[in-house]
Design a protein around this motif. Structure first.
Motif, PDB file in Angstrom:
ATOM      1  N   UNK A 116       0.665  -1.306   0.168  1.00 26.81           N
ATOM      2  CA  UNK A 116      -0.080  -0.019  -0.137  1.00 26.81           C
ATOM      3  C   UNK A 116       0.941   1.308  -0.026  1.00 26.81           C
ATOM      4  N   UNK A 117       2.018   1.066   0.635  1.00 28.85           N
ATOM      5  CA  UNK A 117       2.862   2.369   0.511  1.00 28.85           C
ATOM      6  C   UNK A 117       4.209   1.861   0.248  1.00 28.85           C
ATOM      7  N   UNK A 118       4.642   2.261  -0.947  1.00 26.69           N
ATOM      8  CA  UNK A 118       6.014   1.873  -1.550  1.00 26.69           C
ATOM      9  C   UNK A 118       6.979   2.220  -0.577  1.00 26.69           C
ATOM     10  N   UNK A 119       7.830   1.204  -0.275  1.00 28.30           N
ATOM     11  CA  UNK A 119       8.898   1.058   0.601  1.00 28.30           C
ATOM     12  C   UNK A 119      10.119   1.808  -0.045  1.00 28.30           C
ATOM     13  N   UNK A 120      11.053   2.140   0.896  1.00 34.72           N
ATOM     14  CA  UNK A 120      12.180   2.762   0.542  1.00 34.72           C
ATOM     15  C   UNK A 120      13.277   1.666  -0.146  1.00 34.72           C
ATOM     16  N   UNK A 121      13.645   1.970  -1.398  1.00 34.87           N
ATOM     17  CA  UNK A 121      14.215   0.902  -2.053  1.00 34.87           C
ATOM     18  C   UNK A 121      15.804   1.381  -1.959  1.00 34.87           C
ATOM     19  N   UNK A 122      16.189   2.468  -1.132  1.00 28.13           N
ATOM     20  CA  UNK A 122      17.703   2.831  -0.845  1.00 28.13           C
ATOM     21  C   UNK A 122      18.434   1.452  -0.434  1.00 28.13           C
ATOM     22  N   UNK A 123      19.393   1.118  -0.848  1.00 26.34           N
ATOM     23  CA  UNK A 123      20.358   0.112  -0.233  1.00 26.34           C
ATOM     24  C   UNK A 123      19.929  -1.367  -0.966  1.00 26.34           C
ATOM     25  N   UNK A 124      18.759  -1.294  -1.755  1.00 29.69           N
ATOM     26  CA  UNK A 124      18.470  -2.533  -2.483  1.00 29.69           C
ATOM     27  C   UNK A 124      18.979  -2.449  -3.902  1.00 29.69           C
ATOM     28  N   UNK A 125      19.132  -3.624  -4.360  1.00 30.94           N
ATOM     29  CA  UNK A 125      19.784  -3.809  -6.012  1.00 30.94           C
ATOM     30  C   UNK A 125      18.776  -2.713  -6.883  1.00 30.94           C
ATOM     31  N   UNK A 126      19.456  -2.303  -7.953  1.00 29.94           N
ATOM     32  CA  UNK A 126      18.520  -1.350  -9.016  1.00 29.94           C
ATOM     33  C   UNK A 126      17.470  -2.513  -9.697  1.00 29.94           C
ATOM     34  N   UNK A 127      17.566  -3.496  -9.417  1.00 27.31           N
ATOM     35  CA  UNK A 127      16.634  -4.533 -10.113  1.00 27.31           C
ATOM     36  C   UNK A 127      15.279  -4.690  -9.288  1.00 27.31           C
ATOM     37  N   UNK A 128      15.016  -3.837  -7.962  1.00 28.49           N
ATOM     38  CA  UNK A 128      13.854  -3.823  -7.356  1.00 28.49           C
ATOM     39  C   UNK A 128      12.984  -2.594  -7.961  1.00 28.49           C
ATOM     40  N   UNK A 129      11.743  -2.741  -8.088  1.00 30.17           N
ATOM     41  CA  UNK A 129      10.933  -1.775  -8.567  1.00 30.17           C
ATOM     42  C   UNK A 129       9.767  -1.746  -7.161  1.00 30.17           C
ATOM     43  N   UNK A 130       9.649  -0.525  -6.650  1.00 32.74           N
ATOM     44  CA  UNK A 130       8.850  -0.632  -5.354  1.00 32.74           C
ATOM     45  C   UNK A 130       7.336   0.052  -5.945  1.00 32.74           C
ATOM     46  N   UNK A 131       6.398  -0.545  -5.833  1.00 30.89           N
ATOM     47  CA  UNK A 131       4.948   0.006  -6.430  1.00 30.89           C
ATOM     48  C   UNK A 131       4.095   0.003  -5.393  1.00 30.89           C
ATOM     49  N   UNK A 132       3.454   1.103  -5.198  1.00 30.83           N
ATOM     50  CA  UNK A 132       2.514   1.593  -4.061  1.00 30.83           C
ATOM     51  C   UNK A 132       1.128   1.211  -4.714  1.00 30.83           C
ATOM     52  N   UNK A 133       0.286   0.303  -4.245  1.00 30.65           N
ATOM     53  CA  UNK A 133      -0.913   0.085  -4.871  1.00 30.65           C
ATOM     54  C   UNK A 133      -1.831  -0.593  -3.785  1.00 30.65           C
ATOM     55  N   UNK A 134      -3.052  -0.793  -3.909  1.00 31.84           N
ATOM     56  CA  UNK A 134      -3.757  -1.503  -2.803  1.00 31.84           C
ATOM     57  C   UNK A 134      -3.827  -2.917  -3.339  1.00 31.84           C
ATOM     58  N   UNK A 135      -3.154  -3.836  -2.727  1.00 31.64           N
ATOM     59  CA  UNK A 135      -3.032  -5.083  -2.935  1.00 31.64           C
ATOM     60  C   UNK A 135      -4.324  -5.912  -2.923  1.00 31.64           C
ATOM     61  N   UNK A 136      -5.359  -5.505  -2.220  1.00 34.59           N
ATOM     62  CA  UNK A 136      -6.624  -6.157  -2.340  1.00 34.59           C
ATOM     63  C   UNK A 136      -7.820  -5.357  -3.269  1.00 34.59           C
TER      64      UNK A 136
END
Length: 245
Positions: free
Chosen positions: A36-56
């Protein structure tokens, strides 16, 4: 064709650990971290894409899956960590029931919405975008969702909603065997993990049986290498032992 992994409910302790480890184990693949709230991708590899969405939200789920298909992306691994045992779901306060008199209609509906219905909606839309290579859809379940293993009683809503999840996965596996033949479906019991979900219930857990989120992610991802779609669906625990349905 681009291979991807999806973690649904990526903001929780287990979800964050899975995102991190998937990204590092599969540097050539894109890892979508959905919450629901895209997390902080800092420190993670570049291949991570954080997506904010209502997963329900089924429409949001449909649009996300359609966008992956339109972009030529195919899912190798999808892991749904969404689940609830206690706390607030909307305006409903959940607490595991100790006796029949504790059963409450609103609480039951909340348990089933989060623990059963949300994973079912993802099962519905993922089937069209699973890879033709060996692939997996995993949902975090619980040993207390085993009907044959229930000897203690109590926890009506949580037990029943996890049992329903197991049945949804078992039923979906029949259809996946026709439509996504290389995909294995796994109901996974992670044991007691040191997260907010288990925090009120850790006092009787032996220290060696209280797992970190990092260890849980390691055990789950290592289980994926043992799966064979011809034997799907699976109900396994953290030690890769079969749990009875």
């Amino acid at each position: 064709m681009t291979a991807i992994a999806i973690v649904i409910g990526a903001s929780g302790g287990i979800g964050q650990a899975l995102v991190s480890q998937l990204a590092r184990q599969r540097p050539a693949d894109t890892v979508y971290a959905l919450s629901r709230q895209a997390g902080n991708a800092s420190g993670l590899p570049d291949n991570v894409i954080s997506v904010s969405m209502d997963t329900a939200d089924e429409e949001a789920i449909r649009q996300f899956c359609q966008a992956r298909e339109a972009g030529g992306e195919w899912v190798l691994t999808a892991i749904c960590t969404v689940g609830t045992l206690h706390g607030e779901v909307g305006d409903v306060t959940l607490a595991p029931e100790k006796r029949l008199e504790d059963i409450n209609q609103a609480q039951l509906q909340a348990y089933f919405t989060v623990n059963s219905i949300i994973p079912a909606l993802w099962l519905k839309h993922l089937v069209s975008i699973m890879s033709a290579s060996p692939s997996q859809v995993v949902c975090l379940s619980a040993r207390v969702g085993s009907i044959s293993d229930n000897r203690l009683g109590g926890w009506y809503g949580y037990r029943a909603s996890k049992a329903a999840l197991n049945m949804l996965m078992k039923t979906a596996a029949v259809e996946y065997a026709r439509r996504a033949k290389a995909t294995s479906l796994l109901c996974y019991h992670p044991g007691t993990v040191d997260t907010g979900l288990s925090a009120p219930f850790q006092h009787n857990v032996k220290p060696e049986k209280l797992f970190t989120a990092q260890y849980t992610a390691e055990r789950l991802l290592s289980a994926l290498t043992t799966l064979d779609s011809q034997q799907s669906p699976y109900f396994l625990d953290w030690d890769h032992q079969v749990v009875s349905w």
